[in-house]
Design a protein around this motif. Structure first.
Motif, PDB file in Angstrom:
ATOM      1  N   ARG A   1      16.515  26.548  60.121  1.00 47.05           N
ATOM      2  CA  ARG A   1      16.888  27.246  58.903  1.00 47.05           C
ATOM      3  C   ARG A   1      17.714  28.487  59.187  1.00 47.05           C
ATOM      4  O   ARG A   1      18.274  29.083  58.285  1.00 47.05           O
ATOM      5  CB  ARG A   1      15.605  27.658  58.160  1.00 47.05           C
TER       6      ARG A   1
ATOM      7  N   GLN B   1      11.785  26.959  61.572  1.00 51.09           N
ATOM      8  CA  GLN B   1      12.438  28.260  61.361  1.00 51.09           C
ATOM      9  C   GLN B   1      13.826  28.252  61.999  1.00 51.09           C
ATOM     10  O   GLN B   1      14.789  28.751  61.425  1.00 51.09           O
ATOM     11  CB  GLN B   1      11.616  29.386  62.010  1.00 51.09           C
TER      12      GLN B   1
ATOM     13  N   ALA C   1       1.800  24.764  49.379  1.00 53.72           N
ATOM     14  CA  ALA C   1       3.090  24.076  49.381  1.00 53.72           C
ATOM     15  C   ALA C   1       2.886  22.578  49.189  1.00 53.72           C
ATOM     16  O   ALA C   1       3.682  21.908  48.529  1.00 53.72           O
ATOM     17  CB  ALA C   1       3.826  24.342  50.680  1.00 53.72           C
TER      18      ALA C   1
ATOM     19  N   THR D   1       8.602  20.740  52.895  1.00 48.02           N
ATOM     20  CA  THR D   1       7.308  20.854  53.576  1.00 48.02           C
ATOM     21  C   THR D   1       6.771  19.464  53.907  1.00 48.02           C
ATOM     22  O   THR D   1       6.304  19.211  55.026  1.00 48.02           O
ATOM     23  CB  THR D   1       6.318  21.613  52.681  1.00 48.02           C
TER      24      THR D   1
HETATM   25  N1  LIG Z   1       6.895  28.824  56.309  1.00 47.00           N
HETATM   26  C1  LIG Z   1       6.536  29.114  55.054  1.00 47.00           C
HETATM   27  N2  LIG Z   1       5.805  30.213  54.812  1.00 47.00           N
HETATM   28  C2  LIG Z   1       5.410  30.501  53.548  1.00 47.00           C
HETATM   29  N3  LIG Z   1       5.702  29.769  52.481  1.00 47.00           N
HETATM   30  C3  LIG Z   1       6.424  28.654  52.658  1.00 47.00           C
HETATM   31  C4  LIG Z   1       6.876  28.278  53.956  1.00 47.00           C
HETATM   32  N4  LIG Z   1       7.570  27.117  53.839  1.00 47.00           N
HETATM   33  C5  LIG Z   1       7.569  26.805  52.522  1.00 47.00           C
HETATM   34  N5  LIG Z   1       6.877  27.719  51.810  1.00 47.00           N
HETATM   35  C6  LIG Z   1       6.629  27.689  50.370  1.00 47.00           C
HETATM   36  O1  LIG Z   1       6.188  26.403  50.018  1.00 47.00           O
HETATM   37  C7  LIG Z   1       6.747  25.998  48.809  1.00 47.00           C
HETATM   38  C8  LIG Z   1       7.492  24.683  49.022  1.00 47.00           C
HETATM   39  O2  LIG Z   1       8.647  24.911  49.780  1.00 47.00           O
HETATM   40  P1  LIG Z   1       9.659  23.755  50.213  1.00 47.00           P
HETATM   41  O3  LIG Z   1       8.882  22.634  50.791  1.00 47.00           O
HETATM   42  O4  LIG Z   1      10.705  24.334  51.082  1.00 47.00           O
HETATM   43  O5  LIG Z   1      10.299  23.338  48.843  1.00 47.00           O
HETATM   44  P2  LIG Z   1      11.560  22.433  48.498  1.00 47.00           P
HETATM   45  O6  LIG Z   1      12.061  21.875  49.784  1.00 47.00           O
HETATM   46  O7  LIG Z   1      11.043  21.378  47.571  1.00 47.00           O
HETATM   47  O8  LIG Z   1      12.552  23.311  47.849  1.00 47.00           O
HETATM   48  C9  LIG Z   1       7.648  27.117  48.347  1.00 47.00           C
HETATM   49  O9  LIG Z   1       6.946  27.907  47.397  1.00 47.00           O
HETATM   50  C10 LIG Z   1       7.910  27.900  49.599  1.00 47.00           C
HETATM   51  O10 LIG Z   1       8.103  29.269  49.287  1.00 47.00           O
END
Ligand SMILES: Nc1ncnc2c1ncn2[C@@H]1O[C@H](COP(=O)(O)OP(=O)(O)O)[C@@H](O)[C@H]1O
Ligand SMILES: [Mg+2]
Lengths: 403, 240
Positions: free
Chosen positions: A401, A398, B23, B49
């Protein structure tokens, strides 16, 4: 992480926002300077008081005429006279010394030199009960008092004003107004107290002053000395009765003399001192609290501003305790620096006060400085704890980001 | 050869407002030592993720993860911090350099959290890493005095300084123009040639083309995992 690195990091972070850092420290600066002033003042005033009162003799009571306001004028209700002296000498069972005091100012002349000197007339015990002593020569005795002898002992300043360097005052005859008086001794030097100069003084038998110099038949006051503090209260009550009887006062008439017990004065001064210290303590407490809250606030701001930095540090391997330590160090350095400035400011103000007020000695209160450092460390730790914990608990994903 | 990464049935679920977001859903693969892998997929497919799990910044909902022979999923926060510190180098899209701090100090940073490294060694290794990324003449510059490409090189040097078993990059060229991106990829290819294991997240196929293996994610699952004959970034730069 080594402590030096953590310290360097904290200093750098604080120096990055100098104005903010300084403003945050203000509360601590004010708080700590109050602590310093308060404790220094407390210790030196207590010292001065004890010193002064032991020199005045805490076992003494002074009886003088009472002033009363009548219309626009002050009027003395009664003047101390031979009758009072006789009554007190007769009636005070537990008193050791009862002696009148008369004070006047006269031009003093020797050869071509002159000086306007303060003359104290007293009994042969005058020096002893006032904690003074002759350095050279001797004090007059009871015979001199009985016979209005034209003798005196003089203070150092008087000796310097009237006599040339190397000239021995003892045995010389000086003139007090029109009256030739022989110098029999020179007083030991003593520091000034409350503006009273023990060196600029001529001491003579009170009989001589009254009969030969002023022609006045009243005393300024009568000093009664008791062997121990335990007798003071008893003697004070005895004096009041004696005075009432001698002056023919009814039991419900207001008393026409003031009976001053030194230890009471000391208690009153002590009370004033503790009020001053209480006020300063409250100021110190409030500003330390405000300062601490300021530190807490600014640490929360810092943690929020540096969220990404915290995320990065955690990502590359910082543990919770590393982050915690980093921010705690910052808040402690902040408050300790404030404390250091507070000590400097406090000592500065106190030194200035000591320079202006002659009677106030400057003493470096090491205890106050140590306590200040301890208080600052405690404030830094206490108010830095929650912000630092928030930083340490941040989730690195977090935090990285965070915009 | 030993596998640097072994993940089996890895899942990462998030609960958002009572609903479960999968995810990552049952992902298994290995990365051998010395591989240069790109992880591809559209936005939201689970790349970050996965990278957070590989980087020990996050713990899986279920499944197992072995990094360099160590089981990671049972570790506590302090142990994970120590693993990140010793075994992983991160490169981010937005560089994440400390402001008003010199390149050298930025690169030294990971070594601050390693008690066994003396201040002397710290500086020495940081200088060496900066030399490796071609910034030996910019050591005392702060981030504000460096271009985007140079800042990313500093970040790569920071990722190298602890001599990690795995370098993880998340959209590391995402903020850079084409030429600078290729220059950065040239640097990654050079590191790969020196034997580094690299996992590189990107959604751009022309960037993935520089890697030796492509893993594609969709909705948290692997839909493609193919070896690739890499394009030379040096050649691409010459043809620009
Ligand atoms: N901390 C979190 N809480 C809830 N949902 C999450 C969190 N982190 C990622 N997601 C969800 O998991 C999915 C994959 O996200 P992410 O790994 O960031 O994708 P990418 O990096 O391929 O764009 C997305 O639908 C995102 O909204
Ligand atoms: Mg992503």
């Amino acid at each position: 992480m080594i402590i030096i690195d953590t310290l360097r990091l904290a200093l750098r972070a604080l120096l990055r926002n100098r104005m903010r850092t300084f403003l945050t420290m203000l509360g601590i600066i004010i708080g700590i300077s109050s602590v310093i002033i308060m404790m220094s003042l407390g210790s030196s005033l207590t010292a001065v008081m004890n010193d002064t009162f032991s020199s005045m003799g805490t076992n003494s009571i002074s009886v003088s005429g009472k002033w009363e306001r009548e219309g626009g004028n002050w009027r003395m209700l009664h003047e101390m006279d031979m009758g009072d002296l006789a009554a007190l000498r007769e009636g005070c069972n537990r008193a050791s010394v009862i002696t009148p005091v008369v004070v006047t100012t006269m031009p003093l002349v020797f050869g071509n030199n002159s000086h306007s000197g303060r003359i104290e007339g007293g009994g042969e015990e005058h020096l002893k009960i006032n904690n003074m002593a002759v350095e050279r020569g001797c004090m007059f005795d009871s015979c001199d008092v009985l016979s209005y002898a034209k003798v005196c002992v003089i203070g150092r300043t008087v000796a310097e004003k009237l006599f040339a360097d190397g000239e021995d005052p003892i045995g010389q005859t000086i003139r007090c107004g029109e009256v030739p008086v022989m110098v029999t001794g020179v007083l030991e030097h003593r520091e000034k107290k409350f503006g009273y100069d023990f060196d600029d003084l001529v001491v003579m038998p009170y009989t001589t002053v009254m009969k030969r110099l002023t022609g006045n038949e009243y005393f300024d006051d009568i000093t009664i000395t008791c062997p121990s503090t335990a007798d003071i209260e008893y003697t004070a009550a005895e004096i009041e009765q004696l005075m009432r009887y001698t002056h023919g006062l009814a039991p419900d008439d207001p008393i026409d003399v003031s009976i001053n017990v030194q230890s009471e004065t000391m208690e009153q001064l002590g009370d004033i001192l503790s009020i001053v210290i209480l006020v300063l303590s409250i100021i110190a407490g409030i500003s330390l609290l405000v300062g601490g809250i300021g530190i807490m606030n600014i640490m929360y701001v810092t943690v929020t501003e540096r969220t990404r930095e915290i995320g990065l540090r955690k990502a590359i391997g910082a543990r919770q305790r590393n982050i915690m330590l980093q921010f705690l160090t910052e808040s402690v350095v902040l408050s300790l620096t404030g404390g250091l400035l507070g000590i400097v400011v406090g000592l500065g103000i106190y030194a200035l006060a000591a320079a202006i007020i002659e009677q106030l000695p400057f003493t470096l209160n090491v205890g106050a400085i140590l306590i200040s450092f301890a208080v600052c460390t405690a404030v830094g730790l206490f108010f830095g704890w929650y912000p630092a914990r928030r930083a340490a608990n941040l989730d690195p994903i977090q935090a990285l980001r965070y915009e | 050869m030993m596998n640097t990464i072994e993940i089996i049935h890895l899942r990462r679920h998030f609960t958002v407002g009572g609903e479960t977001v999968r995810a990552l859903d049952d992902v298994s693969f290995s990365i051998a030592q010395g591989e240069f892998v790109s992880i591809m997929g559209t936005s939201g497919s689970g790349k970050s993720t996965l990278l957070n799990l590989l980087g020990c910044l996050d713990t899986p909902t279920s499944g197992s993860y072995r990094l360099d022979g160590e089981d990671v999923q049972q570790m506590n926060d302090n142990q994970l911090a120590s693993i990140r510190n010793r075994k992983i180098g991160f490169v981010f899209q937005s560089y994440n350099l400390l402001p008003r701090t010199t390149a050298l100090e930025n690169v030294e940073l990971p070594l601050f959290y390693n008690r066994h490294i003396s201040p002397r060694e710290r500086t020495q290794r940081a200088k060496e890493a900066l030399r490796l990324v071609g910034l030996e003449s910019r050591m005392q510059h702060t981030s504000a005095q460096l271009s985007g490409g140079q800042q990313q090189r500093v970040a790569i040097a920071r990722a190298l300084v602890n001599d990690p078993v795995l370098i993880l990059a998340d959209e590391a060229t995402g903020n850079l123009d084409t030429r600078t991106s290729y220059e950065i990829m040239e640097l990654f290819q050079k590191l790969h040639a020196q034997g580094k294991t690299i996992a590189f997240v990107t959604h751009e196929p022309d960037i993935a083309a520089f890697t030796t293996r492509m893993i594609r994610l969709r909705d948290g699952r692997i839909v493609e995992d193919t070896p690739n004959t890499p394009v030379s970034a040096t050649q691409m730069l010459q043809s620009l």
